[in-house]
Design an enzyme around this catalytic site. Structure first.
Site: not given
Ligand code: SAM
Ligand code: SF4
Ligand code: DTB
Length: 332
Positions: A72, A76, A79, A116, A147, A207, A279
């Site tokens: 990606c 973030c 992530c 989802c 979802c 959501c 949730r």
């Molecule tokens: N890439 C898309 C986005 O960011 O909108 C969708 C997938 S992203 C993994 C969805 C959500 O998962 C993130 O916004 C975050 O809130 C949650 N998330 C991701 N990594 C996480 C982690 N290590 N611990 C807790 N929540 C996490």
């Molecule tokens: Fe990409 Fe992870 Fe951020 Fe979603 S949460 S945009 S998968 S880096």
């Protein structure tokens, strides 16, 4: 069944006082004041609100699948799927529709009512969106709710997903507007709000929630809840994630969250968004059954179910069904 709790279900009697009108003008300080109450008062308020809107025995069950993992371009900090982090997770291509539907059928057989699908994209490309639409149609044909979480959407993309029959779109605000910039620099808070507006305008259920445990203050936690509760319409589903600290991410060594503080955030979500499903999301694998039980008492009424979230572990289905049964609750 460990204790036969479901053999003797209690009769559910909604409180006699009518559900209160929904508010959309919560300030961060008002939410902070809520959260700072003595724990017994906070829990009483959360329980009273929950019981005025829901049967407190019900737990909505959603199963997650990563349909496109890793690689990606966003940064973030929490992530594991960001390509910019050290030793990132291996990137995969978008799964084939049939393979996704096989997983959806298995999730349904295991007891999930919603499927989802998550993709590690900044936003979907048009041809990928068509493939996702075919997945949404297939999930619907199985008799499950659908979802997806695909990153940012414009109005046309949201409309296309709605046309395919999508029930929910997940797009999180993640944290307060003030703390956000320390976690993500590649997309703005406003861009997230814009995507949420496009989803809402397309007629898809929203959501939207966030993460606790990224080093934010209690005021930031309150700021996230106040922002969610002040959206023009409350998200139908509010995922509250406890950070899963993943190796090689910038937040790998974040301080652990005090479970009681986490329960306070759940209670604040319940009180401020009374009609929404809250949730209890990522982070359950590291929680005791007792912490999860407190989260349900605080008004959480939905979980992610199945041994994997997107890339990290989740409790086994067996452990979850035993817990739900021990608590005399029931999956819906
Ligand atoms: N890439 C898309 C986005 O960011 O909108 C969708 C997938 S992203 C993994 C969805 C959500 O998962 C993130 O916004 C975050 O809130 C949650 N998330 C991701 N990594 C996480 C982690 N290590 N611990 C807790 N929540 C996490
Ligand atoms: Fe990409 Fe992870 Fe951020 Fe979603 S949460 S945009 S998968 S880096
Ligand atoms: C949400 O709020 N939590 C889910 C879902 N929406 C997509 C994702 C949790 C991901 C946890 C880290 C992982 O498994 O990669």
């Amino acid at each position: 069944m460990p204790d036969g709790a479901l053999d003797h279900p209690i009769a559910f009697e909604p409180r006699s006082d009518a559900p209160q009108a929904l508010r959309h003008d919560w300030t961060r300080d008002q939410v902070l004041a809520l959260m700072a109450q003595p724990f017994p008062d906070l829990m009483f308020q959360a329980q009273s609100t929950h019981r005025a809107h829901f049967d407190p025995r019900d737990v909505q069950i959603s199963t997650l699948l990563s349909i496109k993992t890793g690689g990606c371009p966003e940064d973030c900090a929490y992530c594991p799927q960001s390509a910019g982090h050290e030793n990132p997770i291996k990137a995969t291509r978008l799964m084939a529709v049939e393979a996704v539907l096989t997983e959806a059928a298995a999730a349904k057989a295991a007891g999930a009512s919603r499927f989802c699908m998550g993709a590690a994209w900044r936003s979907p490309k048009d041809h990928d969106l068509e493939t996702v639409c075919a997945m949404v149609e297939g999930v619907k044909a199985l008799g499950m709710e659908s979802c997806v979480t695909l990153g940012m959407l414009d109005q046309g993309q949201a409309g296309r997903l709605r046309e395919a029959g999508l029930d929910y779109y997940n797009h999180n605000l993640d944290t307060s507007p003030e703390f956000y910039g320390t976690i993500i620099t590649t997309r703005t808070y406003q861009e997230r709000l814009d995507t949420l507006a496009h989803v809402r305008d397309a007629g898809i259920n929203v959501c939207c929630g966030g993460i606790v445990g990224m080093g934010e203050s209690v005021a930031d936690q309150a700021g996230l809840i106040a922002t969610l509760a002040s959206l023009p319409k409350h998200p139908e589903s509010v995922p509250i994630n406890m950070l899963v600290r993943v190796a090689n991410t910038p937040l790998a060594d974040a301080h652990a969250v005090d479970p009681i503080d986490f329960v306070r955030v759940i209670a604040a979500a319940r009180i401020t968004m009374p009609g929404s499903h809250v949730r209890l999301s990522a982070g359950r694998e590291g929680m005791t059954d007792e912490t999860q039980a407190l989260c349900f008492l605080a008004g959480a009424n939905s979980i992610f179910y199945g041994e994997k979230l997107l890339t990290t572990p989740n409790p086994t289905e067996n452990r979850d069904m035993q817990l739900i049964s021990r608590l005399g609750m029931r999956p819906v």
